[in-house]
Structure formats: structure tokens, C-alpha cells
Design a protein around this motif. Structure first.
Motif, short mmCIF file in Angstrom:
data_model
loop_
_atom_site.label_atom_id
_atom_site.label_comp_id
_atom_site.label_asym_id
_atom_site.label_seq_id
_atom_site.Cartn_x
_atom_site.Cartn_y
_atom_site.Cartn_z
N SER A 1 33.88 36.83 42.65
CA SER A 1 32.87 37.35 41.83
C SER A 1 33.63 37.81 40.72
CB SER A 1 32.01 38.53 42.49
OG SER A 1 32.71 39.61 42.83
N ARG A 2 32.71 37.85 39.46
CA ARG A 2 32.98 38.26 38.14
C ARG A 2 31.92 39.17 37.69
NH1 ARG A 2 34.33 33.51 35.49
NH2 ARG A 2 36.64 33.87 36.27
N ARG A 3 32.09 40.06 37.14
CA ARG A 3 31.02 40.74 36.27
C ARG A 3 31.62 41.12 34.84
NH1 ARG A 3 29.71 46.75 35.88
NH2 ARG A 3 31.63 46.97 36.96
N ILE A 4 30.90 40.96 33.93
CA ILE A 4 31.13 41.09 32.48
C ILE A 4 30.35 42.42 32.05
CG2 ILE A 4 31.76 40.40 30.07
CD1 ILE A 4 31.85 37.14 31.56
N ASP A 5 31.13 43.50 31.25
CA ASP A 5 30.43 44.60 30.86
C ASP A 5 30.24 44.29 29.32
OD1 ASP A 5 29.20 46.89 30.24
OD2 ASP A 5 30.72 48.01 31.16
#
Length: 94
Positions: free
Chosen positions: A84-88
Motif C-alpha cells: 500500500s501507498r498513501r500520499i499526503d
């Protein structure tokens, strides 16, 4: 008429509120990006002490200055699989 305008403005204000993060989830065929642990191939060192199935968190800043959070899982062959990847995108956090 004032009530209709007030409701319209409130609706537009709520519609303008968008989340400041984007999450790319499991099974979506994530590809490493610059800054990812597996960008350019698997790491040279094997994770021999961590149990298979362990979760490895990783965070970094991408080339645009956004904070990126990634999660990896250790595979049976000791390679890392990006799950998974989350970009803020919140520009006020940095």
C-alpha cells in the motif's frame, strides 16, 4: 431566496473540501516510485531476522515534497512486496 443561497453556498463549501491524502491499496499492482525501498530492485541485504509476513512501514518525501507512506510485507524468499501507498498532499504539514 436567502435560505436557498445559504444552502447553495454551504453545499459548494462542503464540495470543495477534499481529503488531503490518497491511498492506493492492496492488489492494485503498485509500482515502486523514486524513494521506495524497492525502487531499482530489491534491497541488497536480506531481512533474515524478521519473520515472514512481517509488515515493514516506510515513509519519505517524493520529488514534489509530499510525504509518502508505504507498507511492505516480507515474502518467504525474504524479498519485500509493496502492498500500500498513501500520499499526503497537505502542503501545510511540511
Amino acid at each position: 431566496m436567502k435560505i436557498v443561497l445559504a444552502v447553495l453556498y454551504a453545499t459548494l463549501a462542503l464540495a470543495a473540501c477534499t481529503p488531503t491524502t490518497r491511498t492506493v491499496g492492496y492488489g492494485s499492482g503498485l509500482e515502486p516510485i523514486p524513494g521506495s525501498i524497492t525502487y531499482g530492485g530489491q534491497p541488497r541485504t536480506k531481512l533474515t531476522k524478521a519473520p515472514v509476513g512481517s509488515i515493514v512501514p516506510h515513509h519519505f518525501f517524493d520529488r514534489y515534497g509530499y510525504r509518502v507512506y508505504e507498507t511492505y510485507i516480507i515474502e518467504p524468499d525474504r524479498s519485500l512486496r509493496l502492498t500500500s501507498r498513501r500520499i499526503d498532499y497537505d502542503v501545510f504539514d511540511h
